[in-house]
Design a protein around this motif. Structure first.
Motif, PDB file in Angstrom:
ATOM      1  N   LYS A 207       0.800  -1.185   0.062  1.00 63.98           N
ATOM      2  CA  LYS A 207       0.000   0.090   0.178  1.00 63.98           C
ATOM      3  C   LYS A 207       0.722   1.156   0.070  1.00 63.98           C
ATOM      4  CE  LYS A 207      -3.474  -2.479   2.607  1.00 63.98           C
ATOM      5  NZ  LYS A 207      -4.460  -2.337   3.909  1.00 63.98           N
ATOM      6  N   VAL A 208       2.041   1.164  -0.854  1.00 64.97           N
ATOM      7  CA  VAL A 208       2.783   2.218  -1.025  1.00 64.97           C
ATOM      8  C   VAL A 208       2.055   3.298  -1.738  1.00 64.97           C
ATOM      9  CG1 VAL A 208       5.078   3.163  -1.611  1.00 64.97           C
ATOM     10  CG2 VAL A 208       4.959   0.877  -0.278  1.00 64.97           C
ATOM     11  N   ARG A 209       2.002   4.643  -1.429  1.00 65.39           N
ATOM     12  CA  ARG A 209       1.139   5.563  -2.286  1.00 65.39           C
ATOM     13  C   ARG A 209       2.128   6.592  -3.134  1.00 65.39           C
ATOM     14  NH1 ARG A 209      -4.233   6.555  -0.810  1.00 65.39           N
ATOM     15  NH2 ARG A 209      -4.943   5.060   0.753  1.00 65.39           N
ATOM     16  N   GLY A 210       3.587   6.550  -2.948  1.00 68.61           N
ATOM     17  CA  GLY A 210       4.375   7.493  -3.569  1.00 68.61           C
ATOM     18  C   GLY A 210       5.698   7.541  -2.917  1.00 68.61           C
ATOM     19  N   GLU A 211       6.343   8.701  -3.348  1.00 66.92           N
ATOM     20  CA  GLU A 211       7.732   8.995  -2.723  1.00 66.92           C
ATOM     21  C   GLU A 211       7.886   9.328  -1.203  1.00 66.92           C
ATOM     22  OE1 GLU A 211      11.746   8.691  -3.347  1.00 66.92           O
ATOM     23  OE2 GLU A 211      10.038   8.321  -4.779  1.00 66.92           O
ATOM     24  N   GLU A 212       6.887   9.992  -0.542  1.00 63.35           N
ATOM     25  CA  GLU A 212       6.859  10.320   0.592  1.00 63.35           C
ATOM     26  C   GLU A 212       6.551   9.008   1.449  1.00 63.35           C
ATOM     27  OE1 GLU A 212       3.783  12.728   3.701  1.00 63.35           O
ATOM     28  OE2 GLU A 212       3.560  13.048   1.554  1.00 63.35           O
ATOM     29  N   ASP A 213       5.843   7.927   0.965  1.00 62.29           N
ATOM     30  CA  ASP A 213       6.029   6.636   1.754  1.00 62.29           C
ATOM     31  C   ASP A 213       7.116   6.067   1.683  1.00 62.29           C
ATOM     32  OD1 ASP A 213       3.287   7.046   2.553  1.00 62.29           O
ATOM     33  OD2 ASP A 213       2.620   5.679   1.246  1.00 62.29           O
ATOM     34  N   ARG A 214       7.719   6.124   0.492  1.00 63.54           N
ATOM     35  CA  ARG A 214       9.068   5.580   0.439  1.00 63.54           C
ATOM     36  C   ARG A 214      10.167   5.958   1.262  1.00 63.54           C
ATOM     37  NH1 ARG A 214      10.461   2.062  -4.013  1.00 63.54           N
ATOM     38  NH2 ARG A 214       8.646   1.691  -5.297  1.00 63.54           N
ATOM     39  N   ASN A 215      10.086   7.363   1.509  1.00 63.20           N
ATOM     40  CA  ASN A 215      11.033   8.143   2.166  1.00 63.20           C
ATOM     41  C   ASN A 215      10.665   7.696   3.909  1.00 63.20           C
ATOM     42  OD1 ASN A 215      12.295   9.336   0.063  1.00 63.20           O
ATOM     43  ND2 ASN A 215      10.965  11.282   0.194  1.00 63.20           N
ATOM     44  N   ARG A 216       9.669   7.841   3.960  1.00 59.58           N
ATOM     45  CA  ARG A 216       9.378   7.349   5.440  1.00 59.58           C
ATOM     46  C   ARG A 216       9.609   6.043   5.947  1.00 59.58           C
ATOM     47  NH1 ARG A 216       4.235   7.550   5.000  1.00 59.58           N
ATOM     48  NH2 ARG A 216       3.911   9.975   5.213  1.00 59.58           N
ATOM     49  N   VAL A 217       9.626   4.781   4.776  1.00 59.90           N
ATOM     50  CA  VAL A 217      10.167   3.664   5.020  1.00 59.90           C
ATOM     51  C   VAL A 217      11.659   3.544   5.176  1.00 59.90           C
ATOM     52  CG1 VAL A 217      10.431   1.391   3.855  1.00 59.90           C
ATOM     53  CG2 VAL A 217       8.403   2.683   3.646  1.00 59.90           C
ATOM     54  N   LYS A 218      12.355   4.552   4.570  1.00 57.75           N
ATOM     55  CA  LYS A 218      13.920   4.487   4.666  1.00 57.75           C
ATOM     56  C   LYS A 218      14.047   4.879   6.259  1.00 57.75           C
ATOM     57  CE  LYS A 218      14.955   6.362  -0.007  1.00 57.75           C
ATOM     58  NZ  LYS A 218      15.587   7.298  -0.751  1.00 57.75           N
ATOM     59  N   THR A 219      13.244   5.573   6.993  1.00 57.25           N
ATOM     60  CA  THR A 219      13.644   6.104   8.275  1.00 57.25           C
ATOM     61  C   THR A 219      13.198   4.885   9.063  1.00 57.25           C
ATOM     62  OG1 THR A 219      12.851   8.288   7.836  1.00 57.25           O
ATOM     63  CG2 THR A 219      12.951   7.228  10.184  1.00 57.25           C
ATOM     64  N   TYR A 232      10.561  -5.496  -0.590  1.00 55.06           N
ATOM     65  CA  TYR A 232       9.821  -5.261  -1.930  1.00 55.06           C
ATOM     66  C   TYR A 232       8.836  -4.226  -1.549  1.00 55.06           C
ATOM     67  CZ  TYR A 232      12.374  -9.442  -3.166  1.00 55.06           C
ATOM     68  OH  TYR A 232      13.336 -10.446  -3.335  1.00 55.06           O
ATOM     69  N   PHE A 233       8.206  -3.471  -2.642  1.00 54.57           N
ATOM     70  CA  PHE A 233       7.172  -2.275  -2.299  1.00 54.57           C
ATOM     71  C   PHE A 233       6.095  -2.901  -3.515  1.00 54.57           C
ATOM     72  CE2 PHE A 233      11.234  -0.402  -0.997  1.00 54.57           C
ATOM     73  CZ  PHE A 233      10.738   0.464  -0.172  1.00 54.57           C
ATOM     74  N   LEU A 234       5.042  -2.942  -2.983  1.00 49.99           N
ATOM     75  CA  LEU A 234       3.660  -2.964  -3.659  1.00 49.99           C
ATOM     76  C   LEU A 234       2.778  -1.726  -3.569  1.00 49.99           C
ATOM     77  CD1 LEU A 234       2.808  -6.913  -2.588  1.00 49.99           C
ATOM     78  CD2 LEU A 234       4.162  -5.721  -4.837  1.00 49.99           C
ATOM     79  N   PRO A 235       2.493  -1.085  -4.701  1.00 50.87           N
ATOM     80  CA  PRO A 235       2.050   0.133  -4.493  1.00 50.87           C
ATOM     81  C   PRO A 235       0.256   0.018  -4.073  1.00 50.87           C
ATOM     82  CG  PRO A 235       2.077  -0.756  -6.918  1.00 50.87           C
ATOM     83  CD  PRO A 235       2.897  -1.523  -6.158  1.00 50.87           C
ATOM     84  N   TYR A 236      -0.257   1.083  -3.583  1.00 51.56           N
ATOM     85  CA  TYR A 236      -1.554   1.106  -3.324  1.00 51.56           C
ATOM     86  C   TYR A 236      -2.399   0.929  -4.706  1.00 51.56           C
ATOM     87  CZ  TYR A 236      -6.104   2.592  -1.857  1.00 51.56           C
ATOM     88  OH  TYR A 236      -7.526   2.795  -1.548  1.00 51.56           O
ATOM     89  N   THR A 237      -3.478   0.251  -4.859  1.00 51.49           N
ATOM     90  CA  THR A 237      -4.096   0.097  -5.964  1.00 51.49           C
ATOM     91  C   THR A 237      -5.705   0.067  -5.531  1.00 51.49           C
ATOM     92  OG1 THR A 237      -4.793  -1.088  -8.048  1.00 51.49           O
ATOM     93  CG2 THR A 237      -3.810  -2.277  -6.206  1.00 51.49           C
ATOM     94  N   THR A 238      -6.621   0.512  -6.207  1.00 48.98           N
ATOM     95  CA  THR A 238      -7.966   0.590  -5.965  1.00 48.98           C
ATOM     96  C   THR A 238      -8.336  -0.892  -6.570  1.00 48.98           C
ATOM     97  OG1 THR A 238      -8.576   1.841  -7.875  1.00 48.98           O
ATOM     98  CG2 THR A 238      -8.558   2.999  -5.585  1.00 48.98           C
ATOM     99  N   ASP A 239      -7.736  -1.383  -7.755  1.00 49.80           N
ATOM    100  CA  ASP A 239      -8.261  -2.605  -8.141  1.00 49.80           C
ATOM    101  C   ASP A 239      -8.601  -3.831  -7.205  1.00 49.80           C
ATOM    102  OD1 ASP A 239      -7.724  -1.206 -10.539  1.00 49.80           O
ATOM    103  OD2 ASP A 239      -5.806  -2.348 -11.333  1.00 49.80           O
ATOM    104  N   LEU A 240      -7.696  -3.778  -6.264  1.00 53.43           N
ATOM    105  CA  LEU A 240      -8.093  -4.869  -5.205  1.00 53.43           C
ATOM    106  C   LEU A 240      -9.272  -4.672  -4.729  1.00 53.43           C
ATOM    107  CD1 LEU A 240      -4.722  -5.156  -3.561  1.00 53.43           C
ATOM    108  CD2 LEU A 240      -5.764  -6.746  -4.924  1.00 53.43           C
ATOM    109  N   LEU A 241      -9.553  -3.407  -4.210  1.00 52.51           N
ATOM    110  CA  LEU A 241     -11.018  -3.081  -3.691  1.00 52.51           C
ATOM    111  C   LEU A 241     -12.184  -3.515  -4.775  1.00 52.51           C
ATOM    112  CD1 LEU A 241     -10.156   0.367  -2.101  1.00 52.51           C
ATOM    113  CD2 LEU A 241     -10.433  -1.656  -1.000  1.00 52.51           C
ATOM    114  N   ASP A 242     -11.957  -3.108  -5.934  1.00 48.30           N
ATOM    115  CA  ASP A 242     -12.851  -3.311  -6.950  1.00 48.30           C
ATOM    116  C   ASP A 242     -13.313  -4.869  -7.100  1.00 48.30           C
ATOM    117  OD1 ASP A 242     -13.000  -0.614  -7.650  1.00 48.30           O
ATOM    118  OD2 ASP A 242     -11.511  -0.808  -9.280  1.00 48.30           O
ATOM    119  N   LEU A 243     -12.152  -5.669  -6.844  1.00 43.82           N
ATOM    120  CA  LEU A 243     -12.192  -7.079  -7.209  1.00 43.82           C
ATOM    121  C   LEU A 243     -12.745  -7.986  -5.786  1.00 43.82           C
ATOM    122  CD1 LEU A 243      -9.004  -7.786  -9.180  1.00 43.82           C
ATOM    123  CD2 LEU A 243     -11.381  -7.676 -10.163  1.00 43.82           C
ATOM    124  N   GLU A 244     -12.369  -7.302  -4.637  1.00 47.53           N
ATOM    125  CA  GLU A 244     -12.705  -7.931  -3.279  1.00 47.53           C
ATOM    126  C   GLU A 244     -14.251  -8.671  -3.208  1.00 47.53           C
ATOM    127  OE1 GLU A 244     -14.760  -7.161  -0.597  1.00 47.53           O
ATOM    128  OE2 GLU A 244     -13.671  -8.321   0.720  1.00 47.53           O
TER     129      GLU A 244
END
Length: 280
Positions: A207-219, A232-244
């Motif tokens: 559920k990584v939403r962008g560079e801000e999340d990646r920088n937070r993870v570095k900390t 490993y990084f997996l981005p946030y996607t609304t596709d999973l909500l659509d398929l749930e």
């Protein structure tokens, strides 16, 4: 229990805080491995038992599944003790559970089966030794053949490590969101996995939403036990909500999430000592 000296299959588990996407990842791994010709047993250790729905089991059928830890007659038959019995009773330490998949496993596809293990954490239930001993035995008795995989969706949080169910596993995927609480549970899970001598431990940030999340993870990755960890990084996607709830078909959609997952899958596949003995 059988000797696993000649085992040539693969055991992997997915752990992490509740709500981080463990069940989704287990579902996608099970579907991908099964679709690649491996014979997969997906074991659901989470008391929520959402894995069946995620794998496409209809709600009315999923509601009928009784987890192994709630099969009181089977527990007593195999361990010699009733669930909730006191500490004084005798308990078989090595119950024969070779029939468990045949009696309680749910065949979803020719090479994909589901086993609902359930939880042993129940309020005021007395001694949990019989349930704990049975669940541990189930994971320990099987000697896997080439191309066979056990994939466990663990109970949320790190407490389940104390039961030793994952002892002898080859890989643990620790899943977290890019949050402090998620990484706190991940850090504990990695520590406990090391104590169980699990040789391969990978961190999946979901559920990584962008560079801000990646920088937070570095900390967060500066914490003890996390620095230098394969991540490993997996981005946030609304596709999973659509398929749930049946999320497996997301792998048919192109996008950053599918691309990230496939990269993780291929790296896991490199750890498996044998290719499938037959193709689908």
């Amino acid at each position: 229990m059988k000797n696993k000296m000649n085992e040539r299959g693969f055991r992997l588990a997915v752990a992490g805080k509740g709500g981080v996407g463990k069940t989704t990842l287990v579902t996608l791994l099970a579907e991908r491995f099964a679709g690649s010709g491996y014979k997969v047993l997906a074991a659901d250790e989470d008391p929520q038992m959402n894995l069946a729905l995620s794998l496409g089991v209809p709600l009315e059928d999923a509601d009928k599944i009784v987890p192994l830890s709630h099969n009181r007659d089977y527990i007593e038959e195999k361990t010699g003790a009733k669930p909730g019995s006191g500490w004084g009773g005798l308990l078989r330490l090595n119950p024969d559970v070779s029939d468990v998949v045949g009696r309680f496993g749910l065949q979803l596809k020719p090479n994909l089966s589901l086993l609902a293990m359930g939880s042993v954490d129940q309020a005021a239930s007395g001694c949990l030794c019989p349930q704990n001993n049975l669940l541990k035995a189930v994971m320990q008795f099987i000697v896997l053949k080439p191309g066979e995989i056990i994939l466990v969706d663990t109970q949320a949080g790190p407490e389940h490590f104390g039961r030793g169910v994952l002892k002898g596993f080859s890989l643990l995927l620790v899943v977290t969101e890019p949050t402090s609480t998620g990484f706190q549970v991940a850090q504990k899970s990695i520590t406990f996995a090391g104590q169980l001598a699990i040789p391969n431990i990978k961190l999946v940030v979901n559920k990584v939403r962008g560079e801000e999340d990646r920088n937070r993870v570095k900390t967060y990755m500066e914490r003890p036990g996390l620095k230098g960890r394969a991540t490993y990084f997996l981005p946030y996607t609304t596709d999973l909500l659509d398929l749930e709830p049946a999320v497996g078909s997301i792998l048919t959609r192109e996008g950053e999430f599918t691309e990230g997952f496939v990269g993780l899958f291929e790296d896991i596949r490199k750890l498996i000592p044998e290719e499938p003995i037959r193709s689908v």
